[in-house]
Design a protein around this motif. Structure first.
Motif, PDB file in Angstrom:
ATOM      1  N   PRO A 184     -78.621  39.922  40.818  1.00 38.87           N
ATOM      2  CA  PRO A 184     -78.963  39.630  39.418  1.00 38.87           C
ATOM      3  C   PRO A 184     -77.892  38.767  38.761  1.00 38.87           C
ATOM      4  CG  PRO A 184     -78.071  41.858  39.638  1.00 38.87           C
ATOM      5  CD  PRO A 184     -78.174  41.295  41.026  1.00 38.87           C
ATOM      6  N   ASN A 185     -78.290  37.927  37.788  1.00 38.05           N
ATOM      7  CA  ASN A 185     -77.281  37.303  36.939  1.00 38.05           C
ATOM      8  C   ASN A 185     -77.095  38.217  35.728  1.00 38.05           C
ATOM      9  OD1 ASN A 185     -79.427  36.783  35.202  1.00 38.05           O
ATOM     10  ND2 ASN A 185     -79.673  34.674  35.895  1.00 38.05           N
ATOM     11  N   ILE A 186     -76.237  37.821  34.823  1.00 40.04           N
ATOM     12  CA  ILE A 186     -75.909  38.693  33.685  1.00 40.04           C
ATOM     13  C   ILE A 186     -77.155  39.017  32.849  1.00 40.04           C
ATOM     14  CG2 ILE A 186     -74.851  38.468  31.399  1.00 40.04           C
ATOM     15  CD1 ILE A 186     -72.878  39.608  33.189  1.00 40.04           C
ATOM     16  N   VAL A 221     -73.540  40.524  41.309  1.00 39.60           N
ATOM     17  CA  VAL A 221     -73.866  40.080  39.945  1.00 39.60           C
ATOM     18  C   VAL A 221     -73.214  38.714  39.760  1.00 39.60           C
ATOM     19  CG1 VAL A 221     -73.686  40.600  37.495  1.00 39.60           C
ATOM     20  CG2 VAL A 221     -73.861  42.480  39.149  1.00 39.60           C
ATOM     21  N   SER A 222     -74.032  37.678  39.697  1.00 40.90           N
ATOM     22  CA  SER A 222     -73.455  36.339  39.580  1.00 40.90           C
ATOM     23  C   SER A 222     -73.159  36.047  38.116  1.00 40.90           C
ATOM     24  CB  SER A 222     -74.389  35.295  40.206  1.00 40.90           C
ATOM     25  OG  SER A 222     -75.594  35.242  39.495  1.00 40.90           O
ATOM     26  N   LEU A 223     -72.024  35.400  37.886  1.00 43.95           N
ATOM     27  CA  LEU A 223     -71.534  35.177  36.522  1.00 43.95           C
ATOM     28  C   LEU A 223     -71.386  33.690  36.205  1.00 43.95           C
ATOM     29  CD1 LEU A 223     -68.658  37.864  36.741  1.00 43.95           C
ATOM     30  CD2 LEU A 223     -70.921  38.205  35.751  1.00 43.95           C
ATOM     31  N   THR A 240     -63.596  35.063  42.067  1.00 44.68           N
ATOM     32  CA  THR A 240     -63.372  33.974  41.112  1.00 44.68           C
ATOM     33  C   THR A 240     -63.468  32.624  41.818  1.00 44.68           C
ATOM     34  OG1 THR A 240     -61.018  34.374  41.380  1.00 44.68           O
ATOM     35  CG2 THR A 240     -62.015  35.220  39.382  1.00 44.68           C
ATOM     36  N   ILE A 241     -63.902  31.637  41.050  1.00 46.64           N
ATOM     37  CA  ILE A 241     -64.147  30.306  41.622  1.00 46.64           C
ATOM     38  C   ILE A 241     -63.404  29.252  40.806  1.00 46.64           C
ATOM     39  CG2 ILE A 241     -66.408  30.944  42.564  1.00 46.64           C
ATOM     40  CD1 ILE A 241     -67.739  29.689  40.165  1.00 46.64           C
ATOM     41  N   PRO A 242     -63.135  28.103  41.398  1.00 46.73           N
ATOM     42  CA  PRO A 242     -62.418  27.064  40.648  1.00 46.73           C
ATOM     43  C   PRO A 242     -63.329  26.396  39.606  1.00 46.73           C
ATOM     44  CG  PRO A 242     -63.098  26.228  42.783  1.00 46.73           C
ATOM     45  CD  PRO A 242     -63.461  27.681  42.776  1.00 46.73           C
ATOM     46  N   ALA A 243     -62.708  25.734  38.641  1.00 45.73           N
ATOM     47  CA  ALA A 243     -63.492  24.949  37.672  1.00 45.73           C
ATOM     48  C   ALA A 243     -63.963  23.689  38.404  1.00 45.73           C
ATOM     49  CB  ALA A 243     -62.619  24.564  36.491  1.00 45.73           C
ATOM     50  N   ILE A 244     -65.233  23.371  38.270  1.00 46.61           N
ATOM     51  CA  ILE A 244     -65.765  22.200  38.959  1.00 46.61           C
ATOM     52  C   ILE A 244     -66.585  21.346  37.999  1.00 46.61           C
ATOM     53  CG2 ILE A 244     -65.824  23.194  41.297  1.00 46.61           C
ATOM     54  CD1 ILE A 244     -68.736  23.931  40.797  1.00 46.61           C
ATOM     55  N   ASP A 245     -66.866  20.119  38.414  1.00 44.59           N
ATOM     56  CA  ASP A 245     -67.702  19.249  37.587  1.00 44.59           C
ATOM     57  C   ASP A 245     -69.165  19.577  37.855  1.00 44.59           C
ATOM     58  OD1 ASP A 245     -65.616  17.921  36.435  1.00 44.59           O
ATOM     59  OD2 ASP A 245     -65.475  16.457  38.079  1.00 44.59           O
ATOM     60  N   THR A 280     -71.885  28.047  48.215  1.00 48.56           N
ATOM     61  CA  THR A 280     -73.195  27.383  48.185  1.00 48.56           C
ATOM     62  C   THR A 280     -73.704  27.282  46.743  1.00 48.56           C
ATOM     63  OG1 THR A 280     -74.146  29.515  48.834  1.00 48.56           O
ATOM     64  CG2 THR A 280     -73.976  27.842  50.554  1.00 48.56           C
ATOM     65  N   GLY A 281     -73.421  28.311  45.935  1.00 49.30           N
ATOM     66  CA  GLY A 281     -73.791  28.260  44.510  1.00 49.30           C
ATOM     67  C   GLY A 281     -73.096  27.095  43.828  1.00 49.30           C
ATOM     68  N   MET A 282     -71.788  27.005  44.042  1.00 52.76           N
ATOM     69  CA  MET A 282     -71.012  25.922  43.405  1.00 52.76           C
ATOM     70  C   MET A 282     -71.502  24.549  43.862  1.00 52.76           C
ATOM     71  SD  MET A 282     -66.996  26.874  43.315  1.00 52.76           S
ATOM     72  CE  MET A 282     -66.818  27.519  44.940  1.00 52.76           C
ATOM     73  N   ASN A 284     -74.336  23.616  44.840  1.00 53.67           N
ATOM     74  CA  ASN A 284     -75.621  23.266  44.219  1.00 53.67           C
ATOM     75  C   ASN A 284     -75.424  22.700  42.818  1.00 53.67           C
ATOM     76  OD1 ASN A 284     -78.741  23.608  44.088  1.00 53.67           O
ATOM     77  ND2 ASN A 284     -77.987  24.536  42.208  1.00 53.67           N
ATOM     78  N   THR A 285     -74.450  23.264  42.087  1.00 58.71           N
ATOM     79  CA  THR A 285     -74.243  22.773  40.709  1.00 58.71           C
ATOM     80  C   THR A 285     -73.683  21.347  40.700  1.00 58.71           C
ATOM     81  OG1 THR A 285     -71.939  23.489  40.422  1.00 58.71           O
ATOM     82  CG2 THR A 285     -73.635  25.115  39.927  1.00 58.71           C
ATOM     83  N   MET A 286     -73.125  20.932  41.849  1.00 58.63           N
ATOM     84  CA  MET A 286     -72.503  19.606  41.903  1.00 58.63           C
ATOM     85  C   MET A 286     -73.489  18.504  42.261  1.00 58.63           C
ATOM     86  SD  MET A 286     -69.183  21.083  43.830  1.00 58.63           S
ATOM     87  CE  MET A 286     -68.098  19.729  43.882  1.00 58.63           C
TER      88      MET A 286
HETATM   89  P1  ADP Z   1     -78.497  32.041  38.309  1.00 57.28           P
HETATM   90  O1  ADP Z   1     -78.791  30.614  38.660  1.00 57.28           O
HETATM   91  O2  ADP Z   1     -79.280  33.019  39.103  1.00 57.28           O
HETATM   92  O3  ADP Z   1     -78.489  32.317  36.829  1.00 57.28           O
HETATM   93  P2  ADP Z   1     -75.595  31.888  38.161  1.00 57.28           P
HETATM   94  O4  ADP Z   1     -75.723  30.979  37.000  1.00 57.28           O
HETATM   95  O5  ADP Z   1     -74.811  33.150  37.957  1.00 57.28           O
HETATM   96  O6  ADP Z   1     -76.994  32.282  38.811  1.00 57.28           O
HETATM   97  O7  ADP Z   1     -74.916  31.031  39.336  1.00 57.28           O
HETATM   98  C1  ADP Z   1     -74.847  31.453  40.661  1.00 57.28           C
HETATM   99  C2  ADP Z   1     -73.566  30.957  41.283  1.00 57.28           C
HETATM  100  O8  ADP Z   1     -73.522  29.517  41.240  1.00 57.28           O
HETATM  101  C3  ADP Z   1     -72.290  31.404  40.588  1.00 57.28           C
HETATM  102  O9  ADP Z   1     -71.880  32.685  41.028  1.00 57.28           O
HETATM  103  C4  ADP Z   1     -71.331  30.290  40.999  1.00 57.28           C
HETATM  104  O10 ADP Z   1     -70.908  30.439  42.339  1.00 57.28           O
HETATM  105  C5  ADP Z   1     -72.212  29.060  40.943  1.00 57.28           C
HETATM  106  N1  ADP Z   1     -72.191  28.472  39.591  1.00 57.28           N
HETATM  107  C6  ADP Z   1     -73.122  28.561  38.629  1.00 57.28           C
HETATM  108  N2  ADP Z   1     -72.745  27.911  37.499  1.00 57.28           N
HETATM  109  C7  ADP Z   1     -71.532  27.393  37.760  1.00 57.28           C
HETATM  110  C8  ADP Z   1     -70.585  26.618  37.009  1.00 57.28           C
HETATM  111  N3  ADP Z   1     -70.828  26.250  35.745  1.00 57.28           N
HETATM  112  N4  ADP Z   1     -69.417  26.280  37.611  1.00 57.28           N
HETATM  113  C9  ADP Z   1     -69.162  26.645  38.879  1.00 57.28           C
HETATM  114  N5  ADP Z   1     -70.007  27.371  39.642  1.00 57.28           N
HETATM  115  C10 ADP Z   1     -71.170  27.752  39.101  1.00 57.28           C
END
Ligand code: ADP
Length: 310
Positions: A184-186, A221-223, A240-245, A280-282, A284-286
């Protein structure tokens, strides 16, 4: 291989418009159409991570055919139940830095088709080592449908990751047969528990320690940009993850589920499972595309994720 389930897939259409005019004609030049739905994002990222994946679910009509074509083009094996109704289009109008979405609800799946899908699911299971279930249920299927799939998975001893929300997730959690993992997310956690969830470690620890989550091996729980808070067995972790673009965060939760699935399938260590899922989450955001990662950046960002046991 990993089985990625999408019960209500779509063709996602994006219309970028420099100037969106209401009650007027808008002409679009650069239309983008992709096979969409959370489980398809999961399938794509698993594929990009180099693991075998089979996409399944329910689809129909010419939109369903387009989804199959797109998956096949991306070398994603697929085996969907075909129904006599048209799958849905989901439209995103990108204008003035904003995104206006028009989401069709999709077909109504009959009880017979629901039963036929469960049969297909059972038939596919012997060839897979892990299942991901993502997204909402189509109209017509009862909210306990995912619960049934988790039960079938358990019978066959295949771990099932559930990334759903609302009543279908609640039904999964209230059942005595538990999923292997949830993500789940928040917002989803808040909705599930009926409280406004605070992001502090102490409050998250208290919430994921609730009886509702007992028996689930992984509660991730993804944040968003703040990483994740995780319960694994009786251990708690802050990741914890680094700040990314960030280019486009849509689908990052799905990419996280894909990373989680790949890492679990590969029997990675606990910290590595969490690092893979966050990376993989990070990644995708890039990217501009939803459910896309640049695999060549994986190792660099993997090393920047920190896992701390609490
Ligand atoms: P959902 O898309 O289900 O709401 P989140 O927004 O919590 O999920 O994102 C899932 C994961 O993707 C995070 O735990 C993180 O690894 C990555 N992620 C999401 N948003 C960011 C962000 N702004 N910066 C860096 N990583 C991010």
């Amino acid at each position: 291989m990993i089985l990625a389930v999408t019960m209500n897939p779509s063709v996602d259409i994006s219309y970028p418009l420099a100037d969106f005019k209401l009650d007027d004609v808008n002409r679009v030049e650069h239309v983008r159409k992709t096979a969409g739905g959370k489980g398809l994002n999961v399938a794509r990222v698993i594929r990009q991570m180099g693991e075998g994946v089979l996409a399944t679910g329910v689809l129909g009509g010419t939109i369903g055919d387009y989804i199959i074509q797109e998956l096949t083009k991306s070398n994603i094996e697929n085996n969907f139940l075909k129904i006599n109704q048209e799958s849905r289009n989901c439209i995103a109008i990108l204008h003035d830095g904003k995104q206006t979405e028009i989401l069709e609800s999709g077909p109504t799946v009959s009880a017979e088709n629901g039963a036929a899908f469960l049969k297909k699911f059972q038939v596919l299971l012997p060839d897979v080592s892990l299942v991901t279930i993502s997204g909402s249920l189509p109209k017509g299927l009862e909210s306990g449908f995912y619960r049934k799939m988790v039960e079938i998975g358990r019978e066959k001893r295949i771990p099932v990751i559930v990334d759903a929300s609302g009543e279908s997730l609640r039904q999964v959690l209230l059942h005595h047969v538990k999923p292997f993992a949830i993500k789940p997310n928040i917002a989803e956690l808040s909705q599930l528990l009926g409280v406004e969830v605070e992001q502090s470690e102490s409050s998250l620890k208290q919430l994921v320690a609730k009886e509702l989550f007992d028996g689930i091996e992984w509660v991730v729980v993804s944040l968003g940009g703040d990483g994740a808070f995780v319960k694994h067995g009786s251990d708690f972790y802050r990741v914890t993850i680094p700040a990314i673009d960030v280019v486009n965060p849509v689908g990052s939760g799905d990419a996280t589920v894909a990373g989680l699935a790949v890492a679990l399938k590969q029997n990675q260590s606990v910290p590595d499972v969490l690092k893979t899922a966050m990376t993989t989450g990070m990644l995708n955001t890039m990217e501009a595309g939803t459910g896309y990662i640049d695999r060549s950046k994986f190792s660099r960002f993997f090393e920047l994720v920190e896992v701390r046991k609490i």
